[in-house]
Design a protein around this motif. Structure first.
Motif, PDB file in Angstrom:
ATOM      1  N   LEU A  92       0.850  -1.228   0.009  1.00 16.14           N
ATOM      2  CA  LEU A  92      -0.019  -0.048   0.001  1.00 16.14           C
ATOM      3  C   LEU A  92       0.769   1.126  -0.006  1.00 16.14           C
ATOM      4  N   ILE A  93       0.739   2.266  -1.028  1.00 24.64           N
ATOM      5  CA  ILE A  93       1.323   3.424  -0.953  1.00 24.64           C
ATOM      6  C   ILE A  93       0.086   4.291  -0.260  1.00 24.64           C
ATOM      7  N   HIS A  94       0.408   4.767   0.862  1.00 25.94           N
ATOM      8  CA  HIS A  94      -0.621   5.705   1.581  1.00 25.94           C
ATOM      9  C   HIS A  94      -0.972   7.233   0.751  1.00 25.94           C
ATOM     10  N   PRO A  95      -2.387   7.395   0.912  1.00 25.99           N
ATOM     11  CA  PRO A  95      -2.832   8.420  -0.158  1.00 25.99           C
ATOM     12  C   PRO A  95      -2.145   9.902  -0.134  1.00 25.99           C
ATOM     13  N   LEU A  96      -1.448  10.218   1.077  1.00 26.31           N
ATOM     14  CA  LEU A  96      -0.543  11.464   1.059  1.00 26.31           C
ATOM     15  C   LEU A  96       0.522  11.418   0.168  1.00 26.31           C
ATOM     16  N   LEU A  97       1.389  10.341  -0.014  1.00 25.92           N
ATOM     17  CA  LEU A  97       2.149  10.235  -0.635  1.00 25.92           C
ATOM     18  C   LEU A  97       1.808   9.942  -2.178  1.00 25.92           C
ATOM     19  N   ARG A  98       0.942   9.119  -2.330  1.00 26.43           N
ATOM     20  CA  ARG A  98       0.250   8.718  -3.532  1.00 26.43           C
ATOM     21  C   ARG A  98       0.077  10.383  -4.588  1.00 26.43           C
ATOM     22  N   GLU A  99      -0.605  11.203  -3.680  1.00 21.18           N
ATOM     23  CA  GLU A  99      -1.408  12.276  -4.355  1.00 21.18           C
ATOM     24  C   GLU A  99      -0.020  13.160  -4.534  1.00 21.18           C
ATOM     25  N   ARG A 100       0.809  13.293  -3.646  1.00 21.23           N
ATOM     26  CA  ARG A 100       2.113  14.293  -3.801  1.00 21.23           C
ATOM     27  C   ARG A 100       2.902  13.945  -4.920  1.00 21.23           C
ATOM     28  N   ALA A 101       3.169  12.618  -5.029  1.00 27.47           N
ATOM     29  CA  ALA A 101       4.177  11.952  -6.129  1.00 27.47           C
ATOM     30  C   ALA A 101       3.428  11.828  -7.392  1.00 27.47           C
ATOM     31  N   GLY A 102       1.973  12.108  -7.442  1.00 30.32           N
ATOM     32  CA  GLY A 102       1.130  11.986  -8.665  1.00 30.32           C
ATOM     33  C   GLY A 102       1.413  10.291  -9.194  1.00 30.32           C
ATOM     34  N   ILE A 103       1.393   9.333  -8.111  1.00 33.78           N
ATOM     35  CA  ILE A 103       1.392   7.742  -8.339  1.00 33.78           C
ATOM     36  C   ILE A 103      -0.007   7.286  -8.590  1.00 33.78           C
ATOM     37  N   ASP A 104      -0.256   7.153  -9.909  1.00 37.26           N
ATOM     38  CA  ASP A 104      -1.600   6.624 -10.268  1.00 37.26           C
ATOM     39  C   ASP A 104      -1.483   5.680 -11.609  1.00 37.26           C
ATOM     40  N   GLY A 105      -2.152   4.870 -11.657  1.00 38.90           N
ATOM     41  CA  GLY A 105      -2.097   4.046 -12.699  1.00 38.90           C
ATOM     42  C   GLY A 105      -0.644   3.259 -13.050  1.00 38.90           C
ATOM     43  N   GLU A 106      -0.077   3.673 -14.334  1.00 38.37           N
ATOM     44  CA  GLU A 106       1.152   3.075 -14.505  1.00 38.37           C
ATOM     45  C   GLU A 106       2.299   3.617 -13.833  1.00 38.37           C
ATOM     46  N   VAL A 107       3.020   2.794 -13.148  1.00 42.39           N
ATOM     47  CA  VAL A 107       4.369   3.514 -12.782  1.00 42.39           C
ATOM     48  C   VAL A 107       5.756   2.643 -13.120  1.00 42.39           C
ATOM     49  N   ALA A 108       6.775   3.347 -12.948  1.00 45.96           N
ATOM     50  CA  ALA A 108       7.918   2.886 -13.331  1.00 45.96           C
ATOM     51  C   ALA A 108       8.700   2.432 -12.013  1.00 45.96           C
ATOM     52  N   VAL A 109       8.972   1.025 -11.928  1.00 45.88           N
ATOM     53  CA  VAL A 109       9.868   0.787 -10.593  1.00 45.88           C
ATOM     54  C   VAL A 109      11.244   0.425 -10.922  1.00 45.88           C
ATOM     55  N   LEU A 110      11.854   1.342 -10.083  1.00 45.59           N
ATOM     56  CA  LEU A 110      13.484   1.418 -10.521  1.00 45.59           C
ATOM     57  C   LEU A 110      14.219   0.598  -9.496  1.00 45.59           C
ATOM     58  N   GLY A 111      14.982  -0.195  -9.679  1.00 46.37           N
ATOM     59  CA  GLY A 111      15.869  -0.919  -8.619  1.00 46.37           C
ATOM     60  C   GLY A 111      16.967   0.110  -8.286  1.00 46.37           C
ATOM     61  N   GLN A 112      17.404   0.180  -6.915  1.00 46.84           N
ATOM     62  CA  GLN A 112      18.315   1.365  -6.432  1.00 46.84           C
ATOM     63  C   GLN A 112      19.189   0.610  -5.553  1.00 46.84           C
ATOM     64  N   GLN A 113      19.543  -0.409  -5.968  1.00 49.93           N
ATOM     65  CA  GLN A 113      20.706  -1.437  -5.361  1.00 49.93           C
ATOM     66  C   GLN A 113      20.106  -1.975  -3.951  1.00 49.93           C
ATOM     67  N   ASP A 114      19.581  -1.162  -3.106  1.00 53.30           N
ATOM     68  CA  ASP A 114      19.209  -1.647  -1.952  1.00 53.30           C
ATOM     69  C   ASP A 114      17.678  -1.507  -1.626  1.00 53.30           C
ATOM     70  N   HIS A 115      17.088  -0.645  -2.383  1.00 54.96           N
ATOM     71  CA  HIS A 115      15.669  -0.178  -2.395  1.00 54.96           C
ATOM     72  C   HIS A 115      15.073   0.047  -3.616  1.00 54.96           C
ATOM     73  N   LEU A 116      13.968   0.524  -3.726  1.00 57.25           N
ATOM     74  CA  LEU A 116      13.235   0.585  -4.843  1.00 57.25           C
ATOM     75  C   LEU A 116      12.575   1.912  -5.102  1.00 57.25           C
ATOM     76  N   GLU A 117      12.449   2.324  -6.093  1.00 54.87           N
ATOM     77  CA  GLU A 117      11.877   3.793  -6.243  1.00 54.87           C
ATOM     78  C   GLU A 117      10.869   3.703  -7.345  1.00 54.87           C
ATOM     79  N   LEU A 118       9.365   4.131  -7.076  1.00 53.92           N
ATOM     80  CA  LEU A 118       8.512   4.387  -7.861  1.00 53.92           C
ATOM     81  C   LEU A 118       8.185   5.752  -8.629  1.00 53.92           C
ATOM     82  N   TRP A 119       7.959   5.790  -9.689  1.00 53.54           N
ATOM     83  CA  TRP A 119       7.711   7.022 -10.462  1.00 53.54           C
ATOM     84  C   TRP A 119       6.365   6.868 -11.200  1.00 53.54           C
ATOM     85  N   ASN A 120       5.745   8.158 -11.319  1.00 58.38           N
ATOM     86  CA  ASN A 120       4.681   8.053 -12.434  1.00 58.38           C
ATOM     87  C   ASN A 120       5.405   8.065 -13.657  1.00 58.38           C
ATOM     88  N   ARG A 121       5.079   7.033 -14.380  1.00 60.46           N
ATOM     89  CA  ARG A 121       5.921   6.648 -15.656  1.00 60.46           C
ATOM     90  C   ARG A 121       5.772   8.059 -16.769  1.00 60.46           C
TER      91      ARG A 121
END
Length: 147
Positions: A92-121
């Motif tokens: 779950l990506i909580h609402p505050l963060l989803r809204e702020r980052a514009g995360i909705d629909g398709e996202v790019a999931v990037l490997g960052q060595q020891d964690h992941l980073e999600l972006w609105n594609r």
């Protein structure tokens, strides 16, 4: 090591299903607990809890009165929440963060060595175009022995 990119979609409840390539690395090594946060609000950072605890240990060892440490803590905690990956690999990506980052629909999931980073594609692709890798960048990387 988490590397590369995979596309994923957020479901109607605000959950992202971890791409199987990343899940296959994370789950056996770290389990299903995460700290989900952001530092600038433009992307979502998914830290396996064990990795995030190491970050917290370094913050604890640093002076709590250093302005950079204080700013980091404020942002990480404002955007941050713990989350547990369910049996289907969704987090779950909580609402505050989803809204702020514009995360909705398709996202790019990037490997960052020891964690992941999600972006609105779409936002991420626009950013790649707006911030190209320059010849100066390549020179700087070569000086570091990268590339």
């Amino acid at each position: 090591m988490l590397r590369g990119n995979a596309l994923a979609k957020l479901d109607g409840k605000g959950r992202v299903k971890l791409p199987s390539a990343f899940r296959a690395i994370i789950e056996p090594r770290y389990g299903s607990d995460f700290f989900v946060t952001s530092l600038r609000g433009e992307s979502v950072l998914l830290y396996p809890m064990e990795v995030w605890q190491r970050v917290e240990d370094r913050m604890t060892a640093a002076s709590r009165f250093k302005p950079a440490v204080m700013r980091f803590r404020k942002r990480a905690n404002y955007y941050g929440q713990t989350a547990t990956m369910d049996s289907q690999g969704r987090i779950l990506i909580h609402p505050l963060l989803r809204e702020r980052a514009g995360i909705d629909g398709e996202v790019a999931v990037l490997g960052q060595q020891d964690h992941l980073e999600l972006w609105n594609r779409g936002v991420f692709e626009e950013r790649l175009e707006a911030e190209p890798l320059t010849d100066e960048d390549l020179e700087s990387l070569a000086e570091l022995g990268i590339g």
